[in-house]
Write an enzyme that holds these catalytic residues in place. Structure first.
Site, PDB file in Angstrom:
ATOM      1  N   HIS A  77       0.843  -1.197   0.000  1.00 53.54           N
ATOM      2  CA  HIS A  77       0.000   0.000   0.000  1.00 53.54           C
ATOM      3  C   HIS A  77       0.878   1.247   0.000  1.00 53.54           C
ATOM      4  CE1 HIS A  77      -3.615   2.402   0.732  1.00 53.54           C
ATOM      5  NE2 HIS A  77      -2.895   3.110   1.578  1.00 53.54           N
ATOM      6  N   SER A  78       0.578   2.207  -0.889  1.00 55.27           N
ATOM      7  CA  SER A  78       1.275   3.495  -0.969  1.00 55.27           C
ATOM      8  C   SER A  78       2.775   3.282  -1.221  1.00 55.27           C
ATOM      9  CB  SER A  78       1.007   4.300   0.308  1.00 55.27           C
ATOM     10  OG  SER A  78       1.408   5.637   0.163  1.00 55.27           O
ATOM     11  N   MET A  79       3.653   3.696  -0.304  1.00 57.12           N
ATOM     12  CA  MET A  79       5.067   3.414  -0.477  1.00 57.12           C
ATOM     13  C   MET A  79       5.282   1.922  -0.663  1.00 57.12           C
ATOM     14  SD  MET A  79       8.332   4.075   2.096  1.00 57.12           S
ATOM     15  CE  MET A  79       7.899   2.682   3.168  1.00 57.12           C
ATOM     16  N   SER A 105      -1.793  -1.052  -4.027  1.00 56.20           N
ATOM     17  CA  SER A 105      -2.854  -0.310  -3.348  1.00 56.20           C
ATOM     18  C   SER A 105      -2.416   1.107  -3.010  1.00 56.20           C
ATOM     19  CB  SER A 105      -3.223  -1.071  -2.058  1.00 56.20           C
ATOM     20  OG  SER A 105      -4.182  -0.375  -1.306  1.00 56.20           O
ATOM     21  N   HIS A 214      -6.813   8.258   1.116  1.00 56.74           N
ATOM     22  CA  HIS A 214      -5.618   7.433   0.982  1.00 56.74           C
ATOM     23  C   HIS A 214      -5.584   6.254   1.946  1.00 56.74           C
ATOM     24  CE1 HIS A 214      -1.583   6.592  -0.286  1.00 56.74           C
ATOM     25  NE2 HIS A 214      -1.088   6.745   0.926  1.00 56.74           N
TER      26      HIS A 214
END
Length: 238
Positions: A77-79, A105, A214
């Site tokens: 997810h994200s990073m 994600s 987010h």
């Protein structure tokens, strides 16, 4: 019973513990392996990563034995999505057994330049704290404890530096796996960033949108794991 491993990589500032709530929702056939990155959780005494390559190499070493022994998938997810993307590239280039599926994600596809994108790691401390509070994912009361801030802010800012150093001019080398992409409906992403994930696979790319911004990841554990169960159980028994 056939098993498949699911390696999960956290977002900036996150530890392996963010995936704990998934355990009660995942199928018994899916073995959750949440990856602890350096500088947090059980690895809090270890130094922070200096660059993306160092982080990817660390994760690769952590999973290299396991991925040769059983079918597996990767989620980030994200990073964590960016690290997952680069990790699978490394696995492929090293000639190791590749994942049966890739879940990405909370992040737009790489290679899309945005001049208006915020650079969190370049903000001063007050701007950074304010921006992080607006982004969500960190309890507001956390910022009221100086001792926690002293420990957490350097880690978080370093993670954002890694996350925001992605090479937008990277060569496009599509994967040979199906991709599943999870995104929040209110995320700061353009339609091009979302849809361009389809260019990064030679197979299928399914994009799922969730209510929220987010950190929809924390609000939709049942729905997210329901999709993961469906996708991976199909792979186990195909």
């Amino acid at each position: 019973m056939k098993k498949i491993k699911l390696f999960c990589i956290p977002y900036a500032g996150g530890s392996a513990a963010i995936y704990n709530k998934w355990k009660s929702h995942l199928s018994p056939s899916i073995e959750l392996n949440a990856i602890e990155l350096a500088g947090r959780g059980s690895r809090i005494q270890e130094g922070l990563y200096q660059n993306i390559s160092e982080a990817v190499e660390d994760i690769f070493k952590f999973i290299s034995k396991d991925i040769q022994q059983a079918p597996y998938a990767i989620f980030g997810h994200s990073m964590g999505a960016m690290l997952s993307y680069k990790l699978v590239q490394k696995i492929r280039d090293a000639g190791y057994v590749e994942p049966v599926h890739i879940f990405l994600s909370g992040r737009g596809a790489p290679g899309i330049k945005r001049d208006d994108k915020k650079k969190y790691h370049l903000m001063n401390e007050e701007e950074f704290k304010e921006a992080i509070m607006k982004l969500g994912g960190t309890p507001p009361e956390f910022f009221e404890h100086p001792e926690l801030m002293q420990l957490f802010l350097p880690l978080l800012k370093n993670d954002f530096k890694l996350s925001e150093s992605d090479d937008i001019h990277a060569d496009l080398k599509p994967f040979d796996q199906n991709l599943t992409v999870f995104l929040g409906k209110d995320e700061d992403l353009t339609a091009e960033q979302c849809d361009s994930w389809k260019k990064h696979t030679n197979k299928l790319c399914n994009i799922h949108y969730f209510n929220g911004g987010h950190f929809f990841l924390h609000d939709e554990p049942k729905q997210i794991t329901k999709i993961i169960n469906h996708v991976l159980l199909d792979r186990i028994y195909e």
